[in-house]
Design an enzyme around this catalytic site. Structure first.
Site, PDB file in Angstrom:
ATOM      1  N   LYS A 121     -27.489   5.725 102.066  1.00  0.00           N
ATOM      2  CA  LYS A 121     -26.643   5.832 103.260  1.00  0.00           C
ATOM      3  C   LYS A 121     -26.077   4.455 103.578  1.00  0.00           C
ATOM      4  O   LYS A 121     -26.833   3.510 103.841  1.00  0.00           O
ATOM      5  CB  LYS A 121     -27.445   6.383 104.446  1.00  0.00           C
ATOM      6  N   ASP A 226     -29.462  12.397 118.875  1.00  0.00           N
ATOM      7  CA  ASP A 226     -28.309  13.067 118.241  1.00  0.00           C
ATOM      8  C   ASP A 226     -28.835  14.305 117.504  1.00  0.00           C
ATOM      9  O   ASP A 226     -28.495  14.562 116.354  1.00  0.00           O
ATOM     10  CB  ASP A 226     -27.609  12.108 117.279  1.00  0.00           C
TER      11      ASP A 226
END
Ligand code: ATP
Ligand code: MN
Ligand code: MN
Ligand code: MN
Length: 291
Positions: A121, A226
């Site tokens: 990532k 989130d």
């Protein structure tokens, strides 16, 4: 985009100069060529020639106006340095397909030396805002993006630290493998995000698993922040795996209850809309989270 091929096309002098730009960036927003040459310990003329090649490859960019002249790393240059370190440490050997484009990152499948598939990532903060400030003057634009690189590194550092503490404490998250600069390498989870799963066998079971996960996290002292259908991967057996951690907050944050409720609401709304599933039961911060 990440260009894995550039790893093969760099001379050791180019690497020295690129590293010098990074080192100079620690206390200069724009690194003057004289400093680059000094850190790289090459002749001024050589550094000059090499920095031009790095700029052509888009690994550094030159900023020049009436007041300032110097160089800074681009995301391309920062990607290169991070990958180089991963390769040296043996955590990444080759880069494969891109599997995700988040708002804040690019996600790739990579392999280590033993051909284990992993996930890389790459945090890319400021991508949207960068376009939004296009009208501003050139110098301001590029100056902005230098601090986005710093913010992206911070995001990767935080994400890795959260992932590690969660994984070590038995939470269902990918195993963190390595972290360098703005990049995190982690376990590849063989599952799709909840958003892409059209049929959930037992929505009631998944719903309560997710609510329990939010409560367990909060009892441990953390709020995801989130918690949505893109950040929950669902395995074939129905078990959820949670991803995407840079924004996590502590339950001692002044707005902790608000973040906690937002995570809960996100799941309730999704289950109501998508599965027509609604439960009277959902966690309450004051009742379910021991402070
Ligand atoms: P957002 O825009 O929601 O903030 P992001 O940019 O922070 O996203 P992630 O949510 O971490 O990025 O990852 C983006 C996508 O990549 C995920 O939705 C998922 O499809 C995929 N992905 C990320 N990590 C993994 C993993 N460890 N295993 C499998 N797939 C993953
Ligand atoms: Mn998000
Ligand atoms: Mn995400
Ligand atoms: Mn995210």
């Amino acid at each position: 985009k990440l260009d894995a091929k550039i790893l093969r096309y760099m001379t050791s002098d180019e690497f020295r100069v690129l590293t010098a730009v990074e080192m100079g960036s620690k206390n200069h927003e724009l690194v003057p060529l004289s400093l680059i040459a000094q850190i790289a310990a090459l002749r001024h003329g050589n550094s000059h020639k090499i920095i031009g090649e790095l700029a052509k490859k888009n690994l550094v960019s030159k900023i020049k106006n009436a007041k300032y002249e110097g160089y800074r790393l681009t995301y391309g240059g920062y990607d290169y340095l991070a990958l180089k370190t991963f390769v040296k440490r043996g955590s990444v050997y080759s880069v494969g397909n891109q599997i995700g484009v988040g708002k804040e990152s690019d996600v790739y499948i990579v392999a280590d030396e033993s051909e284990n598939q992993l996930v890389l990532k790459i945090h890319r903060l400021g991508r949207v805002s960068f376009r939004a400030i296009k009208s501003k003057r050139d110098y301001l634009q590029k100056r902005k993006s230098a601090s986005w690189i710093y913010m992206s590194r911070l995001a990767a550092t935080k994400e890795y630290a959260f992932m590690k503490v969660l994984y070590d404490n038995g939470f269902p998250v990918p195993q963190p493998i390595d972290q360098v600069r703005h990049c995190v390498v982690m376990e590849l989870i063989d599952a799709y995000p909840l958003r892409q799963i059209t049929e959930v066998k037992d929505p009631g079971k998944l719903y309560s698993d997710l609510m329990n996960l939010i409560v367990r996290l909060a009892q441990y002292g953390l709020i995801h922040g989130d918690f949505n259908e893109f950040n929950i991967l669902v395995k074939d057996n129905g078990d959820p795996i949670l991803i995407d951690f840079p924004q996590m907050v502590s339950i001692s944050h002044p707005n902790a209850e608000w973040y906690f409720n937002r995570d809960i609401e996100c799941i309730r709304t999704y289950f109501r809309k998508r599965y027509n599933y609604e439960s009277m039961l959902y966690p309450k911060f004051q009742l379910d989270v021991n402070r």
